[in-house]
Motif scaffolding. Structure first.
Motif, PDB file in Angstrom:
ATOM      1  N   GLN A  90       2.958   1.917   8.569  1.00 35.14           N
ATOM      2  CA  GLN A  90       3.207   1.501   9.954  1.00 35.14           C
ATOM      3  C   GLN A  90       2.327   2.271  10.933  1.00 35.14           C
ATOM      4  OE1 GLN A  90       7.393   1.624  10.965  1.00 35.14           O
ATOM      5  NE2 GLN A  90       7.975   0.677   9.045  1.00 35.14           N
ATOM      6  N   LEU A  91       2.176   3.579  10.706  1.00 34.53           N
ATOM      7  CA  LEU A  91       1.369   4.382  11.641  1.00 34.53           C
ATOM      8  C   LEU A  91      -0.090   3.936  11.647  1.00 34.53           C
ATOM      9  CD1 LEU A  91       2.705   7.978  10.932  1.00 34.53           C
ATOM     10  CD2 LEU A  91       3.186   6.562  12.936  1.00 34.53           C
ATOM     11  N   GLU A  92      -0.605   3.556  10.466  1.00 38.76           N
ATOM     12  CA  GLU A  92      -2.006   3.119  10.398  1.00 38.76           C
ATOM     13  C   GLU A  92      -2.160   1.634  10.737  1.00 38.76           C
ATOM     14  OE1 GLU A  92      -4.524   4.725  10.598  1.00 38.76           O
ATOM     15  OE2 GLU A  92      -4.598   6.530   9.381  1.00 38.76           O
ATOM     16  N   GLY A  93      -1.031   0.904  10.825  1.00 37.98           N
ATOM     17  CA  GLY A  93      -1.114  -0.515  11.180  1.00 37.98           C
ATOM     18  C   GLY A  93      -1.726  -1.366  10.082  1.00 37.98           C
ATOM     19  N   GLY A  94      -1.421  -1.032   8.807  1.00 43.84           N
ATOM     20  CA  GLY A  94      -1.950  -1.824   7.683  1.00 43.84           C
ATOM     21  C   GLY A  94      -0.866  -2.668   7.035  1.00 43.84           C
ATOM     22  N   GLU A  95      -1.268  -3.517   6.108  1.00 45.99           N
ATOM     23  CA  GLU A  95      -0.295  -4.381   5.428  1.00 45.99           C
ATOM     24  C   GLU A  95       0.408  -3.661   4.295  1.00 45.99           C
ATOM     25  OE1 GLU A  95      -2.013  -8.935   5.562  1.00 45.99           O
ATOM     26  OE2 GLU A  95      -2.359  -7.722   3.793  1.00 45.99           O
ATOM     27  N   SER A  96      -0.298  -2.723   3.665  1.00 42.25           N
ATOM     28  CA  SER A  96       0.212  -2.137   2.440  1.00 42.25           C
ATOM     29  C   SER A  96      -0.272  -0.695   2.318  1.00 42.25           C
ATOM     30  CB  SER A  96      -0.321  -2.983   1.278  1.00 42.25           C
ATOM     31  OG  SER A  96       0.462  -2.829   0.155  1.00 42.25           O
ATOM     32  N   ALA A  97       0.540   0.158   1.696  1.00 43.04           N
ATOM     33  CA  ALA A  97       0.140   1.557   1.510  1.00 43.04           C
ATOM     34  C   ALA A  97       0.570   2.011   0.126  1.00 43.04           C
ATOM     35  CB  ALA A  97       0.789   2.441   2.561  1.00 43.04           C
ATOM     36  N   ARG A  98      -0.212   2.893  -0.476  1.00 47.52           N
ATOM     37  CA  ARG A  98       0.107   3.382  -1.820  1.00 47.52           C
ATOM     38  C   ARG A  98      -0.119   4.897  -1.825  1.00 47.52           C
ATOM     39  NH1 ARG A  98       2.184   3.435  -6.827  1.00 47.52           N
ATOM     40  NH2 ARG A  98       0.717   4.057  -8.408  1.00 47.52           N
ATOM     41  N   LEU A  99       0.865   5.648  -2.336  1.00 42.65           N
ATOM     42  CA  LEU A  99       0.747   7.109  -2.374  1.00 42.65           C
ATOM     43  C   LEU A  99       0.146   7.575  -3.700  1.00 42.65           C
ATOM     44  CD1 LEU A  99       4.167   8.291  -0.905  1.00 42.65           C
ATOM     45  CD2 LEU A  99       1.982   8.067   0.284  1.00 42.65           C
ATOM     46  N   PHE A 100      -0.496   8.738  -3.641  1.00 44.01           N
ATOM     47  CA  PHE A 100      -1.114   9.340  -4.832  1.00 44.01           C
ATOM     48  C   PHE A 100      -0.767  10.826  -4.887  1.00 44.01           C
ATOM     49  CE2 PHE A 100      -3.453   5.568  -3.973  1.00 44.01           C
ATOM     50  CZ  PHE A 100      -3.728   5.046  -5.239  1.00 44.01           C
ATOM     51  N   ALA A 101      -1.121  11.432  -6.015  1.00 42.11           N
ATOM     52  CA  ALA A 101      -0.773  12.834  -6.225  1.00 42.11           C
ATOM     53  C   ALA A 101      -1.630  13.789  -5.397  1.00 42.11           C
ATOM     54  CB  ALA A 101      -0.908  13.172  -7.710  1.00 42.11           C
ATOM     55  N   SER A 102      -2.724  13.314  -4.832  1.00 44.37           N
ATOM     56  CA  SER A 102      -3.585  14.164  -3.996  1.00 44.37           C
ATOM     57  C   SER A 102      -4.506  13.234  -3.216  1.00 44.37           C
ATOM     58  CB  SER A 102      -4.433  15.107  -4.862  1.00 44.37           C
ATOM     59  OG  SER A 102      -5.331  14.358  -5.658  1.00 44.37           O
ATOM     60  N   GLY A 103      -5.190  13.810  -2.231  1.00 42.85           N
ATOM     61  CA  GLY A 103      -6.189  13.025  -1.507  1.00 42.85           C
ATOM     62  C   GLY A 103      -7.280  12.552  -2.449  1.00 42.85           C
ATOM     63  N   MET A 104      -7.713  13.437  -3.360  1.00 43.32           N
ATOM     64  CA  MET A 104      -8.757  13.033  -4.313  1.00 43.32           C
ATOM     65  C   MET A 104      -8.246  11.950  -5.254  1.00 43.32           C
ATOM     66  SD  MET A 104     -11.543  14.318  -3.463  1.00 43.32           S
ATOM     67  CE  MET A 104     -12.432  13.499  -4.773  1.00 43.32           C
ATOM     68  N   GLY A 105      -6.957  12.005  -5.595  1.00 38.91           N
ATOM     69  CA  GLY A 105      -6.362  10.928  -6.415  1.00 38.91           C
ATOM     70  C   GLY A 105      -6.480   9.596  -5.693  1.00 38.91           C
ATOM     71  N   ALA A 106      -6.195   9.598  -4.382  1.00 40.96           N
ATOM     72  CA  ALA A 106      -6.278   8.357  -3.599  1.00 40.96           C
ATOM     73  C   ALA A 106      -7.731   7.871  -3.522  1.00 40.96           C
ATOM     74  CB  ALA A 106      -5.734   8.588  -2.193  1.00 40.96           C
ATOM     75  N   ILE A 107      -8.660   8.800  -3.296  1.00 42.78           N
ATOM     76  CA  ILE A 107     -10.063   8.409  -3.124  1.00 42.78           C
ATOM     77  C   ILE A 107     -10.659   7.899  -4.439  1.00 42.78           C
ATOM     78  CG2 ILE A 107     -12.386   9.352  -2.626  1.00 42.78           C
ATOM     79  CD1 ILE A 107     -10.859  11.229  -0.574  1.00 42.78           C
ATOM     80  N   THR A 108     -10.408   8.622  -5.533  1.00 47.19           N
ATOM     81  CA  THR A 108     -11.014   8.191  -6.805  1.00 47.19           C
ATOM     82  C   THR A 108     -10.405   6.857  -7.267  1.00 47.19           C
ATOM     83  OG1 THR A 108      -9.485   9.628  -8.014  1.00 47.19           O
ATOM     84  CG2 THR A 108     -11.679  10.501  -7.610  1.00 47.19           C
ATOM     85  N   ALA A 109      -9.074   6.711  -7.123  1.00 47.78           N
ATOM     86  CA  ALA A 109      -8.454   5.443  -7.563  1.00 47.78           C
ATOM     87  C   ALA A 109      -8.981   4.286  -6.719  1.00 47.78           C
ATOM     88  CB  ALA A 109      -6.936   5.533  -7.449  1.00 47.78           C
ATOM     89  N   THR A 110      -9.140   4.506  -5.422  1.00 48.20           N
ATOM     90  CA  THR A 110      -9.614   3.441  -4.536  1.00 48.20           C
ATOM     91  C   THR A 110     -11.034   3.032  -4.912  1.00 48.20           C
ATOM     92  OG1 THR A 110      -8.215   4.263  -2.763  1.00 48.20           O
ATOM     93  CG2 THR A 110     -10.056   2.865  -2.100  1.00 48.20           C
ATOM     94  N   VAL A 111     -11.901   4.027  -5.023  1.00 49.43           N
ATOM     95  CA  VAL A 111     -13.314   3.726  -5.268  1.00 49.43           C
ATOM     96  C   VAL A 111     -13.493   3.112  -6.665  1.00 49.43           C
ATOM     97  CG1 VAL A 111     -15.602   4.794  -5.511  1.00 49.43           C
ATOM     98  CG2 VAL A 111     -14.103   5.454  -3.602  1.00 49.43           C
ATOM     99  N   LEU A 112     -12.813   3.689  -7.671  1.00 53.71           N
ATOM    100  CA  LEU A 112     -12.974   3.156  -9.034  1.00 53.71           C
ATOM    101  C   LEU A 112     -12.421   1.734  -9.152  1.00 53.71           C
ATOM    102  CD1 LEU A 112     -12.072   6.281 -11.202  1.00 53.71           C
ATOM    103  CD2 LEU A 112     -14.342   5.276 -10.863  1.00 53.71           C
ATOM    104  N   SER A 113     -11.365   1.449  -8.393  1.00 54.68           N
ATOM    105  CA  SER A 113     -10.779   0.105  -8.485  1.00 54.68           C
ATOM    106  C   SER A 113     -11.669  -0.943  -7.837  1.00 54.68           C
ATOM    107  CB  SER A 113      -9.420   0.056  -7.782  1.00 54.68           C
ATOM    108  OG  SER A 113      -8.583   1.035  -8.286  1.00 54.68           O
ATOM    109  N   LEU A 114     -12.448  -0.541  -6.829  1.00 50.60           N
ATOM    110  CA  LEU A 114     -13.205  -1.532  -6.068  1.00 50.60           C
ATOM    111  C   LEU A 114     -14.644  -1.710  -6.552  1.00 50.60           C
ATOM    112  CD1 LEU A 114     -11.978  -0.713  -2.439  1.00 50.60           C
ATOM    113  CD2 LEU A 114     -11.058  -2.388  -4.057  1.00 50.60           C
ATOM    114  N   LEU A 115     -15.165  -0.709  -7.294  1.00 51.25           N
ATOM    115  CA  LEU A 115     -16.588  -0.776  -7.689  1.00 51.25           C
ATOM    116  C   LEU A 115     -16.749  -1.121  -9.162  1.00 51.25           C
ATOM    117  CD1 LEU A 115     -18.228   2.314  -5.948  1.00 51.25           C
ATOM    118  CD2 LEU A 115     -18.203  -0.058  -5.202  1.00 51.25           C
ATOM    119  N   ARG A 116     -17.906  -1.681  -9.479  1.00 52.99           N
ATOM    120  CA  ARG A 116     -18.270  -1.879 -10.877  1.00 52.99           C
ATOM    121  C   ARG A 116     -19.743  -1.502 -11.040  1.00 52.99           C
ATOM    122  NH1 ARG A 116     -16.669  -7.229 -12.539  1.00 52.99           N
ATOM    123  NH2 ARG A 116     -15.112  -7.114 -10.931  1.00 52.99           N
ATOM    124  N   SER A 117     -20.164  -1.385 -12.277  1.00 47.69           N
ATOM    125  CA  SER A 117     -21.538  -1.002 -12.571  1.00 47.69           C
ATOM    126  C   SER A 117     -22.513  -1.953 -11.864  1.00 47.69           C
ATOM    127  CB  SER A 117     -21.723  -1.076 -14.089  1.00 47.69           C
ATOM    128  OG  SER A 117     -23.039  -0.801 -14.408  1.00 47.69           O
TER     129      SER A 117
END
Ligand SMILES: Cc1ncc(COP(=O)(O)O)c(C=O)c1O
Length: 409
Positions: A90-117
């Protein structure tokens, strides 16, 4: 952020919904009541910690149509994580949010999920060190080509985000020199070529800046910092449209799941976010102004003070400038030693965003892996000290810091 705004409603229906808030509430109310859902077992006002890894899963549940909403195993979904995720969404005004074990967990999961070779990534060269290592050291091993962009070139994003770019990663303000980048301009430049823009909003907090409203596609935070706010947990979060967050969510086997106890602490910390950030904004400004007038200080780094242009961008995209201030001391490394040895309230420690003020030396902590030459090129001189101002009395912090600066003359 109002309830009449579709972005304030999660697109995925919840089995146990949160009480809707009236559209007129402000952020201080939202952090307290945004994830109100009296516990369905006991009615408890404060959500309990579901300290379990697994849930009853009788045969009829596997058949039910709301399987995606059902609690099965804590790595994939925990009721304790849903509340804090909802407040941040709600604070960021987005549709969906997902928590992770660390900031790096959030960044690596996001980037790895969206990119391919074969994909192309554009990244600011002064991102958080862990993010820089991940994108420049690890991703190329998997066939992703990475273009690092200097602070100066980032002023004109349309020149550095070429056709064929898949993802761009930006932070503003940046660490440790607190430069401000024009996020709306970055959003236009990435949209033009069909790339996704990911903004790390850790330093600003959602109270001071909302990248999604400026056109970014996804926002990440190290919730270890301001969102948790008490230097007692590590957590991360990604917020954005369901179509992207669900792609990240599918990859829960990457495993950087927030533990229920840390999720509880995060939910508790979030309730005071607005109060804390208001005081941290004030303390940041008071310390920056006091340091600007001190003879031991060569330069004060504070969001919007870098140039007239940055001042104008900060004015446009930030509601408050935050609690981070970096000081370049005229006497270099020796003056830094004298300054640190004088501090009586401010702890000497890495990290940021907690209730207690911290001082760290980037050349010795977050940026120690860079060569002296690279550090200088990025404005990280040996006399640079980074301050994360907490929620102490403003006069006490100004006194502690100016008296310590007197020792650095
Ligand atoms: C801007 C920024 N992003 C991401 C991170 C990584 O977060 P964490 O330490 O929670 O993994 C940090 C940590 O210092 C940070 O400062």
């Amino acid at each position: 952020m109002s309830d009449s705004d579709p972005t304030s409603r999660p697109s995925r229906p919840r089995k146990y919904p949160f009480d809707p808030l009236p559209p007129w509430v402000g952020p201080s109310t939202r952090v307290v009541h945004g994830a109100r859902r009296p516990d369905y077992n006991t009615g408890s006002v404060v959500p309990p910690i579901y300290q379990t890894t697994t849930y009853h899963w009788p045969p009829e549940r596997s058949e039910s149509s709301d399987r995606a909403q059902a609690y099965l195993y804590t790595r994939t979904l925990s009721p304790t994580s849903e509340g804090p995720a909802e407040v941040i969404r709600q604070l960021e005004g987005g549709e969906s949010a997902r928590l992770f074990a660390s900031g790096m967990g959030a960044i690596t999961a996001t980037v790895l999920s969206l990119l391919r070779s074969g994909d192309r990534l554009v990244a600011l060269e002064n991102l958080y060190g862990g993010t820089t290592d991940f994108v420049t050291e690890l991703l190329p091993r998997y066939g992703v080509s990475v273009r690092e962009v200097s602070w100066h070139d980032a002023l004109e994003p349309e020149k550095v985000v070429p056709d064929g770019t898949t993802l761009a990663i930006v932070e503003s303000p940046t660490n440790p020199t607190l430069s401000v980048h024009d996020l709306a301009r970055w959003a236009r430049a990435t949209k033009r070529v069909g790339a996704t823009l990911l903004v790390d909003n850790t330093f600003a907090t959602p109270l001071n800046q909302n990248p999604l409203a400026l056109g970014a596609d996804l926002v990440v935070h190290s919730a270890t910092k301001y969102l948790g706010g008490h230097s007692d947990l590590t957590a991360g979060v990604v917020v954005g449209p369901e179509r992207l967050v669900s792609r990240i969510d599918e990859k829960q086997y990457l495993g950087a799941t927030l533990d229920p106890f840390a999720a509880f602490l995060l939910g508790r910390g979030l309730k005071t976010l607005a109060l804390r950030v208001a005081r941290q904004n004030e303390n940041g400004r008071r310390v920056a102004e006091a340091a600007r007038d001190h003879r031991a200080v060569e330069r004060v780094h504070y969001p919007g003070w870098g140039s007239e242009r940055e001042g104008e961008i900060a004015q446009r995209q930030m509601r408050g400038r935050g609690g981070m201030v970096s000081l370049s001391l005229k006497g270099g490394a020796a003056a830094v030693e004298d300054f640190l040895s004088g501090l009586r309230l401010v702890h000497i420690a890495a990290s940021l965003g907690g209730v207690e003020s911290l001082a760290s030396v980037p050349a010795r902590t977050s940026h120690r892996h860079l060569s002296e030459e690279t550090r200088r090129a990025r404005g990280i001189d040996p006399g640079l000290v980074r301050l994360s101002l907490g929620i102490e009395d403003p006069d006490d912090l100004v006194r502690d810091i100016t008296e310590s600066l007197d020792r650095a003359l």
